[in-house]
Design an enzyme around this catalytic site. Structure first.
Site, mmCIF file in Angstrom:
data_model
loop_
_atom_site.group_PDB
_atom_site.id
_atom_site.type_symbol
_atom_site.label_atom_id
_atom_site.label_comp_id
_atom_site.label_asym_id
_atom_site.label_seq_id
_atom_site.Cartn_x
_atom_site.Cartn_y
_atom_site.Cartn_z
ATOM 1 N N GLU A 151 0.593 -1.178 0.045
ATOM 2 C CA GLU A 151 -0.190 -0.029 0.055
ATOM 3 C C GLU A 151 0.755 1.294 0.125
ATOM 4 O O GLU A 151 1.791 1.523 0.800
ATOM 5 C CB GLU A 151 -0.841 0.087 1.256
ATOM 6 C CG GLU A 151 -1.856 1.038 1.327
ATOM 7 C CD GLU A 151 -2.729 1.218 -0.017
ATOM 8 O OE1 GLU A 151 -3.242 0.397 -0.502
ATOM 9 O OE2 GLU A 151 -2.407 2.207 -0.660
ATOM 10 N N PHE A 152 0.700 2.149 -0.954
ATOM 11 C CA PHE A 152 1.363 3.504 -0.967
ATOM 12 C C PHE A 152 0.592 4.651 -0.540
ATOM 13 O O PHE A 152 1.266 5.828 -0.701
ATOM 14 C CB PHE A 152 1.781 3.729 -2.580
ATOM 15 C CG PHE A 152 2.823 2.412 -2.995
ATOM 16 C CD1 PHE A 152 3.992 2.375 -2.625
ATOM 17 C CD2 PHE A 152 2.192 1.471 -3.745
ATOM 18 C CE1 PHE A 152 4.810 1.548 -3.114
ATOM 19 C CE2 PHE A 152 3.027 0.402 -4.264
ATOM 20 C CZ PHE A 152 4.478 0.422 -3.673
ATOM 21 N N ALA A 154 -0.725 7.818 1.724
ATOM 22 C CA ALA A 154 0.159 8.566 2.635
ATOM 23 C C ALA A 154 -1.187 8.851 3.561
ATOM 24 O O ALA A 154 -2.085 9.300 3.224
ATOM 25 C CB ALA A 154 0.637 9.676 2.295
ATOM 26 N N LYS A 206 8.225 -1.737 -2.288
ATOM 27 C CA LYS A 206 7.391 -0.871 -1.136
ATOM 28 C C LYS A 206 8.637 -0.160 -0.304
ATOM 29 O O LYS A 206 8.686 0.845 0.241
ATOM 30 C CB LYS A 206 6.499 -1.969 -0.328
ATOM 31 C CG LYS A 206 6.099 -1.305 0.916
ATOM 32 C CD LYS A 206 5.228 -0.135 0.775
ATOM 33 C CE LYS A 206 4.785 0.622 1.971
ATOM 34 N NZ LYS A 206 3.775 1.334 2.205
ATOM 35 N N LEU A 207 9.682 -1.261 0.263
ATOM 36 C CA LEU A 207 10.463 -0.597 0.999
ATOM 37 C C LEU A 207 11.547 0.336 0.101
ATOM 38 O O LEU A 207 11.907 1.271 0.934
ATOM 39 C CB LEU A 207 11.590 -1.757 1.209
ATOM 40 C CG LEU A 207 11.099 -2.880 2.253
ATOM 41 C CD1 LEU A 207 12.058 -3.965 2.905
ATOM 42 C CD2 LEU A 207 10.418 -2.380 3.701
ATOM 43 N N ALA A 209 10.592 2.504 -2.114
ATOM 44 C CA ALA A 209 9.955 3.572 -2.247
ATOM 45 C C ALA A 209 9.939 4.448 -1.078
ATOM 46 O O ALA A 209 10.299 5.753 -1.234
ATOM 47 C CB ALA A 209 8.390 3.268 -2.735
ATOM 48 N N ALA A 254 12.009 21.079 3.896
ATOM 49 C CA ALA A 254 12.847 20.819 5.094
ATOM 50 C C ALA A 254 11.969 21.103 6.177
ATOM 51 O O ALA A 254 10.948 21.543 6.190
ATOM 52 C CB ALA A 254 13.665 21.980 4.971
ATOM 53 N N GLY A 257 12.393 16.749 10.390
ATOM 54 C CA GLY A 257 12.564 15.337 10.267
ATOM 55 C C GLY A 257 11.384 14.541 9.943
ATOM 56 O O GLY A 257 10.365 14.874 10.318
ATOM 57 N N PHE A 258 11.727 13.458 9.190
ATOM 58 C CA PHE A 258 10.342 12.353 9.027
ATOM 59 C C PHE A 258 9.812 11.864 10.223
ATOM 60 O O PHE A 258 10.708 11.497 11.145
ATOM 61 C CB PHE A 258 10.575 11.840 7.718
ATOM 62 C CG PHE A 258 11.865 10.789 7.932
ATOM 63 C CD1 PHE A 258 11.666 9.696 8.804
ATOM 64 C CD2 PHE A 258 12.959 11.192 7.161
ATOM 65 C CE1 PHE A 258 12.823 8.677 8.790
ATOM 66 C CE2 PHE A 258 13.890 10.235 7.112
ATOM 67 C CZ PHE A 258 13.748 9.039 7.814
ATOM 68 N N CYS A 262 6.251 4.555 8.939
ATOM 69 C CA CYS A 262 6.631 3.696 7.664
ATOM 70 C C CYS A 262 8.196 4.021 7.535
ATOM 71 O O CYS A 262 9.000 2.966 7.600
ATOM 72 C CB CYS A 262 6.124 4.065 6.659
ATOM 73 S SG CYS A 262 4.190 3.415 6.613
ATOM 74 N N PHE A 263 8.474 5.371 7.539
ATOM 75 C CA PHE A 263 9.889 5.565 6.983
ATOM 76 C C PHE A 263 10.876 4.680 7.760
ATOM 77 O O PHE A 263 11.964 4.147 7.258
ATOM 78 C CB PHE A 263 10.052 7.111 6.528
ATOM 79 C CG PHE A 263 9.381 7.660 5.637
ATOM 80 C CD1 PHE A 263 8.724 7.007 4.521
ATOM 81 C CD2 PHE A 263 9.300 8.930 5.234
ATOM 82 C CE1 PHE A 263 7.937 7.532 3.565
ATOM 83 C CE2 PHE A 263 8.694 9.530 4.329
ATOM 84 C CZ PHE A 263 8.163 8.798 3.399
HETATM 85 C C1 UDX Z 1 4.446 7.429 3.904
HETATM 86 C C2 UDX Z 1 4.516 7.435 2.341
HETATM 87 O O1 UDX Z 1 4.540 8.569 1.529
HETATM 88 C C3 UDX Z 1 3.430 6.471 1.836
HETATM 89 O O2 UDX Z 1 3.684 6.229 0.383
HETATM 90 C C4 UDX Z 1 3.634 5.224 2.347
HETATM 91 O O3 UDX Z 1 2.449 4.165 1.965
HETATM 92 C C5 UDX Z 1 3.747 5.184 3.725
HETATM 93 O O4 UDX Z 1 4.756 6.107 4.439
HETATM 94 P P1 UDX Z 1 3.170 8.607 5.595
HETATM 95 O O5 UDX Z 1 4.007 8.322 6.475
HETATM 96 O O6 UDX Z 1 1.552 8.633 5.756
HETATM 97 O O7 UDX Z 1 3.453 8.168 4.165
HETATM 98 O O8 UDX Z 1 3.311 10.541 5.274
HETATM 99 P P2 UDX Z 1 4.158 11.194 4.301
HETATM 100 O O9 UDX Z 1 3.512 12.205 3.622
HETATM 101 O O10 UDX Z 1 5.190 10.291 3.285
HETATM 102 O O11 UDX Z 1 5.262 12.147 5.449
HETATM 103 C C6 UDX Z 1 6.250 11.312 6.266
HETATM 104 C C7 UDX Z 1 6.872 12.116 6.908
HETATM 105 O O12 UDX Z 1 7.954 12.991 6.058
HETATM 106 C C8 UDX Z 1 6.337 13.120 7.868
HETATM 107 O O13 UDX Z 1 6.843 13.463 9.155
HETATM 108 C C9 UDX Z 1 6.290 14.727 7.058
HETATM 109 O O14 UDX Z 1 6.195 15.822 7.722
HETATM 110 C C10 UDX Z 1 7.777 14.523 6.509
HETATM 111 N N1 UDX Z 1 7.877 15.215 5.259
HETATM 112 C C11 UDX Z 1 7.304 14.793 3.890
HETATM 113 C C12 UDX Z 1 9.007 16.183 5.153
HETATM 114 O O15 UDX Z 1 9.564 16.409 6.152
HETATM 115 N N2 UDX Z 1 9.068 16.848 3.900
HETATM 116 C C13 UDX Z 1 8.442 16.479 2.964
HETATM 117 O O16 UDX Z 1 8.793 17.250 1.768
HETATM 118 C C14 UDX Z 1 7.649 15.519 2.896
#
Ligand code: UDX
Length: 448
Positions: A151-152, A154, A206-207, A209, A254, A257-258, A262-263
């Protein structure tokens, strides 16, 4: 599953879980009480529930009746044993596969929906094939086909992502099973967007992406730090490089941090897999994406302390935003957690406001109740104005639209001077904040 039910009225979709409270919440007549906050989901559930979308705890009955079973269970990072801190914990996948093996009747297509390490389908297949040929009741002998269908979507944009996906990926070996699942998505997804691959490519895609997306964020955050040091502006740099069609403009924002479920998990999983196959340099390359992300979070906490004369002991700090991104109440791996923990360790007093995250969730994430922390303390505020009252600084950690519209003329006078705004999401109206007397720091451009 709700979107499949919505787009395929001829298919009966039953979502089963052992957790009675959770299933009851999904069945709550009040659609505002669904366990997940996701824009548009309540409307979809409202349209389908009771028609061809059902939530139930009758796991065995639902498996027995199903032509297709989606395994959509949790696969968190292992916390102990072999691969602790990196590998995925597959106990729930294995348990579900065993339950499907035991309860299925006739031919059943088993779809891996959870994000899984490469070659997990081998495990699922081994468990299912042990039951292959058994006869349940008066039915036909059991047979299984295993597919991978990652599943992709967000969070926050799940419904539009599902309704108009860039692609749907189906990995498998049995052409009839692949076409059966493709025909479900084919009800609303154009055929050219339904990609068919072998099982392992699908699992690895998936991993990969998620690793590529996270890598972009770590890359732009590393450049943000360099921008702050040199006088460049990361938003201008991101725009300039993003107009190169080979780079593209998305995922170049910026921030602190993410976060998200998932990530980090998926990259650590990738790191573990690379290590398992002896690819230690490849593992180190991906590991650095996660390390840069943690560094960015600690860096933001550190620079707040530095700007506040090197100490935040006893100082009140307003935290705006706790969810890992806007439009969700999900806090898993939210950057706010690590930043708040660092500030609590410096004995700050935090007033935390998020429009969707309840206090109990914040307490669970910070590992302490609102007043009980030995170092520092925190409490949950019911509005931005309450959070900033008497604060020395305000930190914006989630990009909720409402934070872009904050009225600094009203908020700034409530704070203790000299007062700071640290905008880690580059969303606030900084000119208005400065005009209201605040000192301002923005990620990727520094003190303005
Ligand atoms: C992610 C993938 O996008 C999705 O395809 C996968 O199925 C699950 O993981 P999600 O974790 O829901 O989705 O959110 P996403 O929009 O990807 O954001 C992840 C994190 O990155 C968030 O904390 C967001 O704030 C951060 N982010 C995202 C940034 O800091 N900068 C960006 O440009 C984009």
């Amino acid at each position: 599953m709700a979107v499949i039910a919505d787009r395929c009225p001829h298919i009966q979709v039953t979502v089963v879980d052992l957790n009675e409270a959770r299933v009851a919440a999904w069945n709550d007549p009040d659609l505002t009480k669904l366990p997940v906050y996701e824009p548009g989901l309540d409307a979809v559930v409202g349209r389908c529930r009771g028609r061809n979308l059902h939530f139930s705890t009758a796991v065995e009955l639902a498996i027995a009746a199903a032509d297709m079973v989606f395994l959509s269970v949790n696969t968190p990072t292992k916390t102990k044993g072999v691969g602790a801190g990196q590998a995925s914990d597959l106990r729930w996948i294995e348990a579900s596969a065993r339950q499907v093996a035991a309860c299925a009747q006739g031919h059943t297509i088993v779809v891996e929906k959870s994000t899984l390490p490469v070659r997990t389908a081998d495990t699922v297949k081994a468990i299912l094939s042990a039951a292959q040929g058994d006869i349940a009741g008066a039915g036909a002998p059991k047979t299984f086909s295993v597919l991978s269908n990652p599943e992709f979507l967000a969070e926050g944009t799940a419904i539009p992502d599902l309704e108009a996906p860039d692609r749907v990926l189906i990995g498998g070996e049995d052409p009839a099973a692949i076409e059966a699942l493709a025909s479900v998505y084919g009800q609303w997804v154009p055929q050219e967007r339904i990609l068919r691959t072998n099982l392992w490519s699908s699992e690895l895609s998936k991993l990969t992406a998620n690793a590529f997306l996270a890598q972009r964020i770590s890359s732009i955050n590393s450049i943000a730090a360099l921008c702050e040091a040199t006088g460049a502006d990361v938003n201008e740099v991101a725009h300039a490089i993003g107009t190169d069609s080979r780079i593209g403009s998305k995922f170049l924002k910026a921030g602190p941090g993410f976060g998200g479920s998932c990530f980090q998990k998926d990259i650590l999983n990738l790191v573990y897999l690379c290590g398992h196959y002896g690819l230690h340099d490849v593992a180190a390359y991906w590991q650095s994406v996660v390390e840069l992300n943690s560094w960015q979070q600690h860096r933001i906490a550190r620079l707040v302390v530095q700007r506040l004369f090197g100490t935040v002991t006893g100082k009140r700090l307003a935290i705006l935003g706790f969810a890992f991104k806007a439009d969700t109440n999900d806090t898993r791996e939210a950057p706010a957690i690590r930043i708040c923990q660092d500030l609590l360790e410096e004995d700050a007093r935090l007033a935390i406001y998020d429009p969707k995250v309840p206090e109990a969730q914040i307490a669970a994430d910070l590992g302490c109740t609102s007043s009980s922390s030995a170092e520092g303390s925190w409490h949950s505020a019911s509005s931005p104005a309450e959070a900033v009252a008497d604060a020395d600084a305000v930190l914006i950690l989630t990009e909720w639209t409402s934070f872009a519209e904050l009225n600094w003329q009203e908020l700034a006078p409530l704070m203790r001077k000299p007062a700071w705004l640290f905008d880690a999401r580059s969303i606030a109206n900084l000119a208005a904040a400065r005009a209201a007397g605040l000192q301002v720091w923005r990620v990727g451009s520094g003190v303005k």
